[in-house]
Design an enzyme around this catalytic site. Structure first.
Site, PDB file in Angstrom:
ATOM      1  N   GLY A  16       0.726  -1.854  -0.103  1.00 48.77           N
ATOM      2  CA  GLY A  16       0.130   0.038  -0.258  1.00 48.77           C
ATOM      3  C   GLY A  16       0.981   1.276   0.048  1.00 48.77           C
ATOM      4  O   GLY A  16       2.377   1.144   0.717  1.00 48.77           O
ATOM      5  N   GLN A  38       2.999  10.345   1.121  1.00 49.64           N
ATOM      6  CA  GLN A  38       4.236   9.148   1.285  1.00 49.64           C
ATOM      7  C   GLN A  38       4.768   9.642  -0.051  1.00 49.64           C
ATOM      8  O   GLN A  38       6.014   9.528   0.370  1.00 49.64           O
ATOM      9  CB  GLN A  38       4.544   8.463   1.222  1.00 49.64           C
ATOM     10  CG  GLN A  38       3.472   7.486   2.445  1.00 49.64           C
ATOM     11  CD  GLN A  38       3.515   5.874   3.084  1.00 49.64           C
ATOM     12  OE1 GLN A  38       2.297   5.358   2.440  1.00 49.64           O
ATOM     13  NE2 GLN A  38       4.850   4.925   3.292  1.00 49.64           N
ATOM     14  N   CYS A  55       5.787  -0.033   6.721  1.00 51.94           N
ATOM     15  CA  CYS A  55       4.885   0.762   6.211  1.00 51.94           C
ATOM     16  C   CYS A  55       6.223   1.707   5.192  1.00 51.94           C
ATOM     17  O   CYS A  55       7.447   1.279   5.654  1.00 51.94           O
ATOM     18  CB  CYS A  55       5.156   1.880   7.112  1.00 51.94           C
ATOM     19  SG  CYS A  55       4.474   3.513   6.490  1.00 51.94           S
ATOM     20  N   GLU A  69      -3.573   2.841   5.988  1.00 53.49           N
ATOM     21  CA  GLU A  69      -3.053   3.684   4.175  1.00 53.49           C
ATOM     22  C   GLU A  69      -4.160   5.251   5.144  1.00 53.49           C
ATOM     23  O   GLU A  69      -3.692   6.024   4.127  1.00 53.49           O
ATOM     24  CB  GLU A  69      -3.626   3.533   2.998  1.00 53.49           C
ATOM     25  CG  GLU A  69      -2.830   1.985   2.825  1.00 53.49           C
ATOM     26  CD  GLU A  69      -0.816   2.446   2.864  1.00 53.49           C
ATOM     27  OE1 GLU A  69      -1.203   3.295   2.697  1.00 53.49           O
ATOM     28  OE2 GLU A  69      -0.682   1.286   2.952  1.00 53.49           O
ATOM     29  N   HIS A  83      -2.273   7.214   7.334  1.00 54.83           N
ATOM     30  CA  HIS A  83      -1.325   8.629   6.824  1.00 54.83           C
ATOM     31  C   HIS A  83      -2.175   9.552   5.849  1.00 54.83           C
ATOM     32  O   HIS A  83      -1.029  11.006   5.871  1.00 54.83           O
ATOM     33  CB  HIS A  83      -1.015   7.942   5.086  1.00 54.83           C
ATOM     34  CG  HIS A  83       0.148   6.862   5.025  1.00 54.83           C
ATOM     35  ND1 HIS A  83       1.350   7.730   6.291  1.00 54.83           N
ATOM     36  CD2 HIS A  83       0.679   5.709   5.042  1.00 54.83           C
ATOM     37  CE1 HIS A  83       2.441   6.293   6.249  1.00 54.83           C
ATOM     38  NE2 HIS A  83       1.545   5.453   5.511  1.00 54.83           N
TER      39      HIS A  83
HETATM   40 NI    NI Z   1       2.475   3.031   5.748  1.00 56.75          NI
END
Ligand code: NI
Length: 176
Positions: A46, A51, A92, A135, A138
């Protein structure tokens, strides 16, 4: 398509709140395609737009073994969470090499938009439920290490910063 640079914890940009997507155009399709390519290349299951330093509510997920079941969630909302919770060892792409247990709802129902802007609902469990919740965190600037104890989190922070310094140093040496 291109591979995007993934921000690494504790980069403060990982804690920005993502904005809703309002325009469903070629730019958004390219972003989703680039994010998918970046996730498969890493490899990971993911990736959320923050990110890659794009602070918009878009995530790509693929928990299949064969990398052929891409799920794109835009402006996702959790509309139901199971009271049952499960602990799972999470990792992650922004915290490479670190895995630790996080407890989350075992099942969730999500409402999201697809790449064309069409609304759909999804009921997920297992690894996919973990991934969707990870996710989506985030998008509100939350990295999974924030669920760990302050002691563990500080150790991870120190390790990440040290690794980054070593990499910078090696890059510099390489240039000479
Ligand atoms: Ni992550």
């Amino acid at each position: 398509m291109s591979i995007l640079n993934i921000l690494r914890y504790p980069d403060p940009r990982l804690h920005k709140i993502a904005k809703s997507v309002t325009v469903f155009d070629e730019r958004l399709k390219k972003l989703a395609a680039d994010m998918a390519e970046t996730m498969y290349d890493a490899p990971g299951v993911g990736l959320a737009a923050p990110q890659v330093d794009v602070h918009e509510q878009l995530v790509v997920i693929d928990t299949s073994e064969t990398n052929d079941d891409l799920l794109i969630l835009i402006n996702p909302e959790i509309i139901w969470s199971s009271p049952e919770r499960k602990m799972y060892d999470e990792g992650c792409l922004s915290v490479p090499g670190i895995y630790d247990g996080v407890e989350r709802a075992a099942e969730v129902k999500v409402r999201a938009l697809d790449i064309e802007g069409k609304s759909f609902e999804l009921h997920v469990d297992g690894l996919l439920a973990v991934c969707v919740q990870h996710e989506m965190d985030h998008l509100i600037g939350k990295v999974f290490v924030e669920y760990l104890s302050p002691l563990k989190r500080n150790r991870i922070k120190t390790k990440m910063l040290k690794e980054e310094r070593t990499e910078q140093y090696n890059k510099q040496r390489g240039r000479r």
